[in-house]
Motif scaffolding. Structure first.
Motif, PDB file in Angstrom:
ATOM      1  N   GLU A  61       0.803  -1.223   0.000  1.00 54.96           N
ATOM      2  CA  GLU A  61       0.000   0.000   0.000  1.00 54.96           C
ATOM      3  C   GLU A  61       0.838   1.277   0.000  1.00 54.96           C
ATOM      4  N   PRO A  62       1.883   1.368   0.824  1.00 58.04           N
ATOM      5  CA  PRO A  62       2.649   2.625   0.805  1.00 58.04           C
ATOM      6  C   PRO A  62       3.231   2.944  -0.573  1.00 58.04           C
ATOM      7  N   GLN A  63       3.606   1.909  -1.304  1.00 51.89           N
ATOM      8  CA  GLN A  63       4.191   2.123  -2.635  1.00 51.89           C
ATOM      9  C   GLN A  63       3.118   2.188  -3.723  1.00 51.89           C
ATOM     10  N   GLY A  64       1.896   1.734  -3.410  1.00 51.40           N
ATOM     11  CA  GLY A  64       0.825   1.716  -4.396  1.00 51.40           C
ATOM     12  C   GLY A  64       1.001   0.663  -5.469  1.00 51.40           C
ATOM     13  N   GLU A  65       1.795  -0.359  -5.184  1.00 49.99           N
ATOM     14  CA  GLU A  65       2.068  -1.408  -6.173  1.00 49.99           C
ATOM     15  C   GLU A  65       1.035  -2.525  -6.065  1.00 49.99           C
ATOM     16  N   GLU A  66       0.529  -2.961  -7.190  1.00 51.15           N
ATOM     17  CA  GLU A  66      -0.466  -4.037  -7.241  1.00 51.15           C
ATOM     18  C   GLU A  66       0.250  -5.393  -7.330  1.00 51.15           C
ATOM     19  N   ARG A  67       0.972  -5.733  -6.302  1.00 59.19           N
ATOM     20  CA  ARG A  67       1.785  -6.958  -6.318  1.00 59.19           C
ATOM     21  C   ARG A  67       0.935  -8.222  -6.435  1.00 59.19           C
ATOM     22  N   MET A  68      -0.167  -8.285  -5.696  1.00 56.44           N
ATOM     23  CA  MET A  68      -1.004  -9.480  -5.762  1.00 56.44           C
ATOM     24  C   MET A  68      -1.647  -9.614  -7.138  1.00 56.44           C
ATOM     25  N   TRP A  69      -2.107  -8.506  -7.676  1.00 55.65           N
ATOM     26  CA  TRP A  69      -2.728  -8.514  -9.000  1.00 55.65           C
ATOM     27  C   TRP A  69      -1.694  -8.933 -10.049  1.00 55.65           C
ATOM     28  N   ASP A  70      -0.498  -8.386  -9.954  1.00 54.98           N
ATOM     29  CA  ASP A  70       0.558  -8.751 -10.900  1.00 54.98           C
ATOM     30  C   ASP A  70       0.889 -10.237 -10.826  1.00 54.98           C
ATOM     31  N   ALA A  71       0.983 -10.781  -9.617  1.00 59.01           N
ATOM     32  CA  ALA A  71       1.272 -12.211  -9.456  1.00 59.01           C
ATOM     33  C   ALA A  71       0.138 -13.054 -10.022  1.00 59.01           C
ATOM     34  N   ALA A  72      -1.098 -12.630  -9.792  1.00 53.60           N
ATOM     35  CA  ALA A  72      -2.244 -13.366 -10.336  1.00 53.60           C
ATOM     36  C   ALA A  72      -2.173 -13.401 -11.860  1.00 53.60           C
ATOM     37  N   ARG A  73      -1.821 -12.289 -12.472  1.00 51.27           N
ATOM     38  CA  ARG A  73      -1.700 -12.239 -13.934  1.00 51.27           C
ATOM     39  C   ARG A  73      -0.602 -13.167 -14.451  1.00 51.27           C
ATOM     40  N   ARG A  74       0.452 -13.342 -13.650  1.00 49.59           N
ATOM     41  CA  ARG A  74       1.552 -14.213 -14.081  1.00 49.59           C
ATOM     42  C   ARG A  74       1.166 -15.684 -14.075  1.00 49.59           C
ATOM     43  N   HIS A  75       0.287 -16.094 -13.155  1.00 47.52           N
ATOM     44  CA  HIS A  75       0.073 -17.532 -12.952  1.00 47.52           C
ATOM     45  C   HIS A  75      -1.352 -18.015 -13.155  1.00 47.52           C
ATOM     46  N   LEU A  76      -2.290 -17.089 -13.216  1.00 44.19           N
ATOM     47  CA  LEU A  76      -3.689 -17.451 -13.406  1.00 44.19           C
ATOM     48  C   LEU A  76      -4.180 -16.852 -14.721  1.00 44.19           C
ATOM     49  N   ILE A  77      -5.365 -17.234 -15.130  1.00 48.77           N
ATOM     50  CA  ILE A  77      -5.933 -16.751 -16.387  1.00 48.77           C
ATOM     51  C   ILE A  77      -7.036 -15.743 -16.069  1.00 48.77           C
ATOM     52  N   ALA A  78      -6.846 -14.507 -16.491  1.00 50.98           N
ATOM     53  CA  ALA A  78      -7.826 -13.448 -16.235  1.00 50.98           C
ATOM     54  C   ALA A  78      -9.095 -13.693 -17.036  1.00 50.98           C
ATOM     55  N   LYS A  79     -10.212 -13.336 -16.427  1.00 49.82           N
ATOM     56  CA  LYS A  79     -11.499 -13.431 -17.105  1.00 49.82           C
ATOM     57  C   LYS A  79     -12.399 -12.335 -16.562  1.00 49.82           C
ATOM     58  N   PRO A  80     -13.458 -11.977 -17.278  1.00 52.32           N
ATOM     59  CA  PRO A  80     -14.360 -10.941 -16.780  1.00 52.32           C
ATOM     60  C   PRO A  80     -15.021 -11.360 -15.464  1.00 52.32           C
ATOM     61  N   VAL A  81     -15.137 -10.420 -14.554  1.00 51.26           N
ATOM     62  CA  VAL A  81     -15.756 -10.703 -13.256  1.00 51.26           C
ATOM     63  C   VAL A  81     -17.173 -11.224 -13.444  1.00 51.26           C
ATOM     64  N   LYS A  82     -17.890 -10.700 -14.419  1.00 51.19           N
ATOM     65  CA  LYS A  82     -19.271 -11.135 -14.666  1.00 51.19           C
ATOM     66  C   LYS A  82     -19.352 -12.588 -15.106  1.00 51.19           C
ATOM     67  N   GLU A  83     -18.234 -13.177 -15.508  1.00 49.03           N
ATOM     68  CA  GLU A  83     -18.209 -14.573 -15.937  1.00 49.03           C
ATOM     69  C   GLU A  83     -17.646 -15.493 -14.854  1.00 49.03           C
ATOM     70  N   ALA A  84     -17.563 -14.998 -13.626  1.00 50.15           N
ATOM     71  CA  ALA A  84     -17.026 -15.821 -12.531  1.00 50.15           C
ATOM     72  C   ALA A  84     -17.794 -17.131 -12.422  1.00 50.15           C
ATOM     73  N   ALA A  85     -17.056 -18.211 -12.227  1.00 47.23           N
ATOM     74  CA  ALA A  85     -17.626 -19.555 -12.113  1.00 47.23           C
ATOM     75  C   ALA A  85     -17.073 -20.226 -10.866  1.00 47.23           C
ATOM     76  N   VAL A  86     -17.692 -21.304 -10.491  1.00 45.77           N
ATOM     77  CA  VAL A  86     -17.237 -22.082  -9.347  1.00 45.77           C
ATOM     78  C   VAL A  86     -15.771 -22.457  -9.546  1.00 45.77           C
ATOM     79  N   GLY A  87     -14.964 -22.218  -8.509  1.00 48.86           N
ATOM     80  CA  GLY A  87     -13.545 -22.536  -8.566  1.00 48.86           C
ATOM     81  C   GLY A  87     -12.665 -21.373  -8.977  1.00 48.86           C
ATOM     82  N   ASP A  88     -13.268 -20.288  -9.437  1.00 43.13           N
ATOM     83  CA  ASP A  88     -12.480 -19.125  -9.836  1.00 43.13           C
ATOM     84  C   ASP A  88     -11.954 -18.375  -8.612  1.00 43.13           C
TER      85      ASP A  88
END
Length: 148
Positions: A61-88
């Motif tokens: 937070e102090p740096q304003g860096e989206e570290r968790m979001w960046d890591a998620a993009r590296r290892h998971l597959i992004a999809k629209p929130v409106k298309e959320a499914a079981v297990g997402d």
């Protein structure tokens, strides 16, 4: 990926009741939200894709860096929130203008959407994805297929 990932939900549910422990990732002993994600990944996918460095309660937070979001993009597959499914995996911004630093698993869509997460003061729990929670969702991801 549109198929329901019941294997992910079953594993996440097996963590229910695990106490909240910052930076921990051990079923039954302690986990934070990232630790829950890491533990489910290990059970479903195998070895973690990268080492997780130490992190403070305020994350980046102090740096304003989206570290968790960046890591998620590296290892998971992004999809629209409106298309959320079981297990997402849902990524939450707990306060407006702050970094996204909370994750949970979609465990049910109907009749009421629910999610499993590790929450400070509560441990690993399954909650309804009520309006106060759903307003905080900023991204949705699914696990890659094992054969990718």
């Amino acid at each position: 990926m549109t198929e329901e990932r019941q294997d992910i939900v079953s594993e996440a549910r097996s963590w229910l009741g695990t106490p909240y422990v910052h930076q921990a990732s051990t079923k039954g002993a302690g986990a934070d939200c990232l630790g829950l994600l890491r533990g489910v990944w290990r059970a479903v996918m195998g070895a973690e894709p990268e080492a997780v460095p130490s992190y403070s309660m305020d994350w980046s937070e102090p740096q304003g860096e989206e570290r968790m979001w960046d890591a998620a993009r590296r290892h998971l597959i992004a999809k629209p929130v409106k298309e959320a499914a079981v297990g997402d995996v849902l990524l939450f911004r707990m306060r407006d203008g702050r970094v996204a630093k909370h994750v949970g698993f979609v465990s049910q869509i109907k009749p009421l959407p629910q999610f499993i997460h590790a929450y400070s003061g509560h441990g690993v729990v399954e909650n309804t994805l009520s309006d106060p929670w759903s307003r905080r969702v900023v991204a949705c991801f699914c696990f890659p297929r094992k054969d990718m």
